[in-house]
Design a protein around this motif. Structure first.
Motif, PDB file in Angstrom:
ATOM      1  N   SER A 173       0.812  -1.220   0.000  1.00  0.00           N
ATOM      2  CA  SER A 173       0.000   0.000   0.000  1.00  0.00           C
ATOM      3  C   SER A 173       0.845   1.269   0.000  1.00  0.00           C
ATOM      4  CB  SER A 173      -0.914   0.006   1.219  1.00  0.00           C
ATOM      5  OG  SER A 173      -0.147  -0.054   2.419  1.00  0.00           O
ATOM      6  N   GLU A 174       2.129   1.142   0.353  1.00  0.00           N
ATOM      7  CA  GLU A 174       3.005   2.306   0.426  1.00  0.00           C
ATOM      8  C   GLU A 174       3.937   2.423  -0.780  1.00  0.00           C
ATOM      9  OE1 GLU A 174       5.068   2.443   4.140  1.00  0.00           O
ATOM     10  OE2 GLU A 174       3.256   2.055   5.327  1.00  0.00           O
ATOM     11  N   VAL A 175       3.748   1.546  -1.745  1.00  0.00           N
ATOM     12  CA  VAL A 175       4.610   1.546  -2.926  1.00  0.00           C
ATOM     13  C   VAL A 175       4.051   2.510  -3.977  1.00  0.00           C
ATOM     14  CG1 VAL A 175       5.504   0.130  -4.821  1.00  0.00           C
ATOM     15  CG2 VAL A 175       5.336  -0.822  -2.503  1.00  0.00           C
ATOM     16  N   PRO A 176       4.884   3.355  -4.593  1.00  0.00           N
ATOM     17  CA  PRO A 176       4.399   4.255  -5.640  1.00  0.00           C
ATOM     18  C   PRO A 176       3.670   3.488  -6.736  1.00  0.00           C
ATOM     19  CG  PRO A 176       6.658   4.797  -5.054  1.00  0.00           C
ATOM     20  CD  PRO A 176       6.334   3.524  -4.336  1.00  0.00           C
ATOM     21  N   SER A 177       2.623   4.053  -7.235  1.00  0.00           N
ATOM     22  CA  SER A 177       1.786   3.362  -8.222  1.00  0.00           C
ATOM     23  C   SER A 177       2.530   3.057  -9.510  1.00  0.00           C
ATOM     24  CB  SER A 177       0.541   4.197  -8.523  1.00  0.00           C
ATOM     25  OG  SER A 177       0.909   5.460  -9.049  1.00  0.00           O
ATOM     26  N   ASP A 178       3.550   3.844  -9.828  1.00  0.00           N
ATOM     27  CA  ASP A 178       4.278   3.629 -11.082  1.00  0.00           C
ATOM     28  C   ASP A 178       5.583   2.849 -10.875  1.00  0.00           C
ATOM     29  OD1 ASP A 178       5.454   5.649  -9.663  1.00  0.00           O
ATOM     30  OD2 ASP A 178       5.616   7.056 -11.341  1.00  0.00           O
ATOM     31  N   ALA A 179       5.752   2.230  -9.711  1.00  0.00           N
ATOM     32  CA  ALA A 179       6.938   1.412  -9.479  1.00  0.00           C
ATOM     33  C   ALA A 179       6.898   0.152 -10.337  1.00  0.00           C
ATOM     34  CB  ALA A 179       7.030   1.027  -8.003  1.00  0.00           C
ATOM     35  N   LEU A 180       8.067  -0.331 -10.715  1.00  0.00           N
ATOM     36  CA  LEU A 180       8.168  -1.632 -11.377  1.00  0.00           C
ATOM     37  C   LEU A 180       8.007  -2.710 -10.314  1.00  0.00           C
ATOM     38  CD1 LEU A 180      11.295  -0.988 -13.657  1.00  0.00           C
ATOM     39  CD2 LEU A 180       8.900  -0.978 -14.348  1.00  0.00           C
ATOM     40  N   HIS A 181       7.058  -3.601 -10.498  1.00  0.00           N
ATOM     41  CA  HIS A 181       6.811  -4.666  -9.523  1.00  0.00           C
ATOM     42  C   HIS A 181       7.392  -5.960 -10.084  1.00  0.00           C
ATOM     43  CE1 HIS A 181       3.770  -6.739  -6.598  1.00  0.00           C
ATOM     44  NE2 HIS A 181       5.009  -7.188  -6.467  1.00  0.00           N
ATOM     45  N   ILE A 182       8.439  -6.471  -9.432  1.00  0.00           N
ATOM     46  CA  ILE A 182       9.217  -7.603  -9.945  1.00  0.00           C
ATOM     47  C   ILE A 182       9.210  -8.740  -8.922  1.00  0.00           C
ATOM     48  CG2 ILE A 182      11.426  -8.339 -10.888  1.00  0.00           C
ATOM     49  CD1 ILE A 182      10.153  -6.047 -12.465  1.00  0.00           C
ATOM     50  N   PRO A 183       8.965  -9.986  -9.347  1.00  0.00           N
ATOM     51  CA  PRO A 183       8.987 -11.097  -8.391  1.00  0.00           C
ATOM     52  C   PRO A 183      10.335 -11.289  -7.707  1.00  0.00           C
ATOM     53  CG  PRO A 183       7.822 -11.728 -10.393  1.00  0.00           C
ATOM     54  CD  PRO A 183       8.449 -10.405 -10.672  1.00  0.00           C
ATOM     55  N   ILE A 184      11.428 -11.349  -8.494  1.00  0.00           N
ATOM     56  CA  ILE A 184      12.759 -11.572  -7.930  1.00  0.00           C
ATOM     57  C   ILE A 184      13.730 -10.577  -8.571  1.00  0.00           C
ATOM     58  CG2 ILE A 184      14.698 -13.176  -7.693  1.00  0.00           C
ATOM     59  CD1 ILE A 184      12.688 -15.476  -7.810  1.00  0.00           C
ATOM     60  N   VAL A 185      14.448  -9.856  -7.733  1.00  0.00           N
ATOM     61  CA  VAL A 185      15.464  -8.915  -8.214  1.00  0.00           C
ATOM     62  C   VAL A 185      16.827  -9.374  -7.717  1.00  0.00           C
ATOM     63  CG1 VAL A 185      16.329  -6.545  -8.094  1.00  0.00           C
ATOM     64  CG2 VAL A 185      13.864  -6.965  -8.330  1.00  0.00           C
ATOM     65  N   MET A 186      17.795  -9.361  -8.622  1.00  0.00           N
ATOM     66  CA  MET A 186      19.188  -9.654  -8.285  1.00  0.00           C
ATOM     67  C   MET A 186      20.072  -8.557  -8.868  1.00  0.00           C
ATOM     68  SD  MET A 186      19.491 -13.798  -8.942  1.00  0.00           S
ATOM     69  CE  MET A 186      18.518 -14.971  -7.984  1.00  0.00           C
ATOM     70  N   PRO A 187      21.300  -8.417  -8.364  1.00  0.00           N
ATOM     71  CA  PRO A 187      22.211  -7.464  -9.008  1.00  0.00           C
ATOM     72  C   PRO A 187      22.406  -7.844 -10.474  1.00  0.00           C
ATOM     73  CG  PRO A 187      23.124  -8.295  -6.945  1.00  0.00           C
ATOM     74  CD  PRO A 187      21.940  -9.148  -7.263  1.00  0.00           C
ATOM     75  N   GLY A 188      22.679  -6.855 -11.305  1.00  0.00           N
ATOM     76  CA  GLY A 188      22.859  -7.122 -12.722  1.00  0.00           C
ATOM     77  C   GLY A 188      23.932  -8.165 -12.975  1.00  0.00           C
ATOM     78  N   PHE A 189      23.599  -9.169 -13.787  1.00  0.00           N
ATOM     79  CA  PHE A 189      24.540 -10.246 -14.076  1.00  0.00           C
ATOM     80  C   PHE A 189      25.656  -9.733 -14.988  1.00  0.00           C
ATOM     81  CE2 PHE A 189      20.782 -13.455 -13.811  1.00  0.00           C
ATOM     82  CZ  PHE A 189      20.721 -13.276 -12.439  1.00  0.00           C
ATOM     83  N   ILE A 190      26.887 -10.103 -14.664  1.00  0.00           N
ATOM     84  CA  ILE A 190      28.067  -9.705 -15.437  1.00  0.00           C
ATOM     85  C   ILE A 190      28.643 -10.960 -16.084  1.00  0.00           C
ATOM     86  CG2 ILE A 190      30.356  -8.656 -15.349  1.00  0.00           C
ATOM     87  CD1 ILE A 190      29.416  -7.234 -12.750  1.00  0.00           C
ATOM     88  N   ASP A 191      28.570 -11.026 -17.407  1.00  0.00           N
ATOM     89  CA  ASP A 191      29.021 -12.207 -18.152  1.00  0.00           C
ATOM     90  C   ASP A 191      30.453 -11.973 -18.628  1.00  0.00           C
ATOM     91  OD1 ASP A 191      29.293 -14.513 -19.612  1.00  0.00           O
ATOM     92  OD2 ASP A 191      27.486 -14.240 -20.819  1.00  0.00           O
ATOM     93  N   LEU A 192      31.398 -12.672 -18.018  1.00  0.00           N
ATOM     94  CA  LEU A 192      32.810 -12.487 -18.331  1.00  0.00           C
ATOM     95  C   LEU A 192      33.249 -13.217 -19.592  1.00  0.00           C
ATOM     96  CD1 LEU A 192      34.405 -12.908 -14.768  1.00  0.00           C
ATOM     97  CD2 LEU A 192      33.644 -10.806 -15.902  1.00  0.00           C
ATOM     98  N   GLN A 193      32.388 -14.076 -20.144  1.00  0.00           N
ATOM     99  CA  GLN A 193      32.793 -14.877 -21.305  1.00  0.00           C
ATOM    100  C   GLN A 193      31.586 -15.136 -22.186  1.00  0.00           C
ATOM    101  OE1 GLN A 193      34.345 -18.745 -20.350  1.00  0.00           O
ATOM    102  NE2 GLN A 193      35.146 -19.103 -22.401  1.00  0.00           N
ATOM    103  N   ILE A 194      31.470 -14.380 -23.255  1.00  0.00           N
ATOM    104  CA  ILE A 194      30.350 -14.543 -24.183  1.00  0.00           C
ATOM    105  C   ILE A 194      30.874 -14.338 -25.600  1.00  0.00           C
ATOM    106  CG2 ILE A 194      29.640 -12.177 -23.604  1.00  0.00           C
ATOM    107  CD1 ILE A 194      26.789 -12.983 -24.518  1.00  0.00           C
ATOM    108  N   ASN A 195      30.850 -15.401 -26.382  1.00  0.00           N
ATOM    109  CA  ASN A 195      31.421 -15.389 -27.730  1.00  0.00           C
ATOM    110  C   ASN A 195      30.476 -14.822 -28.775  1.00  0.00           C
ATOM    111  OD1 ASN A 195      33.717 -17.186 -26.787  1.00  0.00           O
ATOM    112  ND2 ASN A 195      31.983 -18.559 -26.483  1.00  0.00           N
ATOM    113  N   GLY A 196      29.181 -14.897 -28.488  1.00  0.00           N
ATOM    114  CA  GLY A 196      28.200 -14.422 -29.453  1.00  0.00           C
ATOM    115  C   GLY A 196      26.805 -14.513 -28.871  1.00  0.00           C
ATOM    116  N   ALA A 197      25.855 -13.917 -29.582  1.00  0.00           N
ATOM    117  CA  ALA A 197      24.440 -13.956 -29.181  1.00  0.00           C
ATOM    118  C   ALA A 197      23.632 -13.279 -30.274  1.00  0.00           C
ATOM    119  CB  ALA A 197      24.215 -13.247 -27.847  1.00  0.00           C
ATOM    120  N   GLY A 198      22.372 -13.649 -30.374  1.00  0.00           N
ATOM    121  CA  GLY A 198      21.496 -12.994 -31.334  1.00  0.00           C
ATOM    122  C   GLY A 198      21.935 -13.160 -32.773  1.00  0.00           C
TER     123      GLY A 198
END
Length: 390
Positions: A46-71
């Motif tokens: 009830s105290e959360v701003p109405s325009d907040a992003l509501h996310i089930p699980i939040v983690m720190p941004g993943f940092i991929d140290l080894q990625i040869n390609g994608a897309g």
């Protein structure tokens, strides 16, 4: 808090912040000017701003140290800013907020082109490109994996001079076989700020001890393409598992590493294990096969292999790696989050700004569903949602 162009809030049913192994419930994360302003626990809906992003699980941004390609882009064969943008976008759909595009063993000094384009991307502040990973050609001909043996060679002073100059403007992870290199050259590289990882290596335990002394701080894809533990020779794997002071990238796709070995690494390296995708162009792309310097690599049942069965990179996202390390090795989600964020950040010297959902840190987060599927990311305070409304 009222949201504006530079201010917004994220409401997490559960937050794994990269520090505590326990999840924090009903957490309101306030973001301002691209940084985390505050993290408040146990906030009633009830105290959360109405325009907040509501996310089930939040983690720190993943940092991929080894990625040869994608897309459908393979970095070795598309050394362009547009190619990097495609890789960043495709990897983000898999949960990565920051990547180290990886240029693998190629003829001669072709790696210099990768240095040039990555340097340009960083100079232009391209979102998501944190640096460059060079995997070869300075590896062992005895442990080539899918790399072409005829392109493998040792470091020269000319290579070192080029790499040191590039390191002034670019964060570089360099995979080498330490036993194949002159120690003085490795020390020069380390002193210039280049992050040295051992990989595709037949190094002995003593080789790894000496390598640590001249600045080698990690290993590339633990257990794969490296000397193994034997009764009287621990090899690279034993030096890492038994030593505890090397960072270790690991590919948690269920193919590269047996679940029991994955479990061993999880237990032995809580502060040093780093999940990586090792992804090829098929990740979040339409292609089912590719050519790598004349070798055809085919995707079948989630596994990429050459005609002889040699594994040729991975078809894996970072979010899948997090889910797999939990399901296959029993890692708690707080621990898995650390493997994908805080540990990689420490491995490359970003620990003061990335890898945690903590006030004053960069506002980079990975958003997951309750089933651990990526539903969005935030990078530098800018959110991007995939298949889920706020």
């Amino acid at each position: 808090m009222a949201n504006s162009e530079n201010q917004l809030s994220v409401y997490a049913d559960v937050l794994y912040d990269g520090v505590s192994m326990a999840g924090k419930s009903q957490t309101l994360i306030c973001v301002s000017e691209g940084r985390i302003a505050s993290v408040l626990e146990d906030v009633p809906a009830s105290e959360v701003p109405s325009d907040a992003l509501h996310i089930p699980i939040v983690m720190p941004g993943f940092i991929d140290l080894q990625i040869n390609g994608a897309g459908d882009v393979q970095f070795n064969f598309d050394l362009s800013l547009s190619g990097l943008e495609t890789m960043v976008a495709a990897s983000a759909r898999g949960g990565a907020t920051h990547i180290f595009p990886t240029f693998t063993t190629a003829p001669g000094s072709d790696y210099r082109q990768a240095l040039d384009i990555a340097t340009e991307a960083v100079a232009q502040a391209m979102p998501g490109v944190a640096g460059l990973h060079l995997e070869g050609p300075f590896i062992s001909p005895r442990r080539p994996g899918i790399h072409r043996p005829e392109f493998i060679r040792p470091l020269s002073q000319a290579d070192v001079d080029v790499l040191r100059e590039a390191a002034a403007a670019l964060k570089i992870v360099l995979t080498i076989a330490p036993e194949e290199q002159e120690p003085e050259l490795l020390e020069q590289l380390s002193n210039s700020g280049i992050i040295l990882f051992a990989g595709h290596s037949e190094a002995t335990f003593e080789d790894m001890r000496r390598a640590r002394q001249v600045g080698v701080t990690g290993v590339t894809h633990l257990f794969n393409a490296m000397s193994q533990i034997t009764p009287r020779e621990p090899g690279v794997v034993g030096a890492v598992i038994g030593g505890g002071d090397f960072f270790a990238g690991i590919i948690a796709d269920g193919y590269h590493v047996h679940p029991q070995n994955l479990d061993l690494a999880v237990k032995a390296l809580p502060d040093h294990l780093c999940l990586v995708s090792d992804a090829m162009q098929t990740m979040n792309g339409a292609s089912q096969e590719m050519m790598l310097y004349g070798t055809r690599i085919t995707l079948a049942q989630g596994r990429l292999t050459g005609a002889d069965g040699t594994i040729g990179g991975a078809h894996l996202t970072m979010a899948e790696a997090v889910a797999n390390v939990s399901s296959l090795a029993g890692a708690a989600l707080g621990t898995a989050a650390k493997f994908a964020s805080a540990n990689p950040a420490r491995a490359v010297g970003l620990q003061d700004t990335h890898g945690q959902v903590t006030p004053d840190f960069n506002a980079s987060m990975t958003f997951l569903s309750g089933e651990l599927e990526c539903v969005g990311v935030m990078r530098d305070g800018v959110p991007e949602m995939f298949g889920m409304s706020a």
